[in-house]
Design a protein around this motif. Sequence first.
Motif, PDB file in Angstrom:
ATOM      1  N   GLY A  39      -3.556   0.847  -7.822  1.00 20.32           N
ATOM      2  CA  GLY A  39      -4.007   2.184  -7.454  1.00 20.32           C
ATOM      3  C   GLY A  39      -5.352   2.246  -6.752  1.00 20.32           C
ATOM      4  O   GLY A  39      -5.821   3.325  -6.397  1.00 20.32           O
ATOM      5  N   ALA A  40      -5.992   1.106  -6.529  1.00 25.33           N
ATOM      6  CA  ALA A  40      -7.315   1.087  -5.891  1.00 25.33           C
ATOM      7  C   ALA A  40      -7.224   1.633  -4.464  1.00 25.33           C
ATOM      8  O   ALA A  40      -6.273   1.351  -3.740  1.00 25.33           O
ATOM      9  N   PRO A  41      -8.231   2.414  -4.045  1.00 24.88           N
ATOM     10  CA  PRO A  41      -8.271   2.826  -2.646  1.00 24.88           C
ATOM     11  C   PRO A  41      -8.586   1.614  -1.771  1.00 24.88           C
ATOM     12  O   PRO A  41      -9.474   0.825  -2.096  1.00 24.88           O
ATOM     13  N   CYS A  62      -4.854   4.970   2.042  1.00 25.45           N
ATOM     14  CA  CYS A  62      -4.017   3.849   1.617  1.00 25.45           C
ATOM     15  C   CYS A  62      -4.540   3.337   0.285  1.00 25.45           C
ATOM     16  O   CYS A  62      -5.728   3.024   0.157  1.00 25.45           O
ATOM     17  N   THR A  63      -3.647   3.284  -0.702  1.00 25.28           N
ATOM     18  CA  THR A  63      -4.007   2.795  -2.029  1.00 25.28           C
ATOM     19  C   THR A  63      -3.050   1.674  -2.426  1.00 25.28           C
ATOM     20  O   THR A  63      -1.917   1.607  -1.949  1.00 25.28           O
ATOM     21  N   CYS A  64      -3.515   0.813  -3.296  1.00 28.33           N
ATOM     22  CA  CYS A  64      -2.713  -0.317  -3.754  1.00 28.33           C
ATOM     23  C   CYS A  64      -1.567   0.180  -4.638  1.00 28.33           C
ATOM     24  O   CYS A  64      -1.795   0.946  -5.585  1.00 28.33           O
ATOM     25  N   MET A  97       0.843  -1.202   0.000  1.00 23.51           N
ATOM     26  CA  MET A  97       0.000   0.000   0.000  1.00 23.51           C
ATOM     27  C   MET A  97       0.872   1.242   0.000  1.00 23.51           C
ATOM     28  O   MET A  97       1.883   1.304   0.703  1.00 23.51           O
ATOM     29  N   MET A 109     -14.117   0.768  -1.986  1.00 23.53           N
ATOM     30  CA  MET A 109     -13.059  -0.063  -1.413  1.00 23.53           C
ATOM     31  C   MET A 109     -13.391  -1.552  -1.388  1.00 23.53           C
ATOM     32  O   MET A 109     -12.875  -2.303  -0.562  1.00 23.53           O
TER      33      MET A 109
END
Length: 145
Positions: free
Chosen positions: A81-83, A75-77, A58, A101
């Motif tokens: 980039g996913a939240p 926090c994003t991947c 993250m 999410m």
Amino acid sequence: MSHRYVGGCEHVRTWSDHDPIDNHTCHCSVCKRVTGQPTTHVVFFKHGDLHGVNEHNMNRQPFNSENPDGPLELCTCKTCGAPIMLDDKQHRIRVIVPNLMGYPPAGMPATYHAFYDPKTGVPKPADGRPVHEGLRPDFVWPQAS
């Protein structure tokens, strides 16, 4: 093993077997700015109740760009980039926005409206749920875990 609440993305999973401590529809300007939504369904878990798998994958950035030293980090991947969640640097809460999410919103419905400000000109919500200028009056911040 199955868990009661599961979300995240294919690279970073989050889960909890404990019920959230707060579910609300947020009307604050920060949520509007970050999500691009007119209101945001927000769910708080005690910090130690929401777990992550592959949390090392993250990125963390301030949730509120106008208060970069505030307690919440988005926090994003790192991969997609996913939240994933909002993490409290004070270790009181972890926050999810179900529709962004990876969580099914129906499983933890909002019970009230928070941070409604009539000065914005937006009509007061009339869906029967209580409307507050902040968090619900009986909300108590949990101790840091």
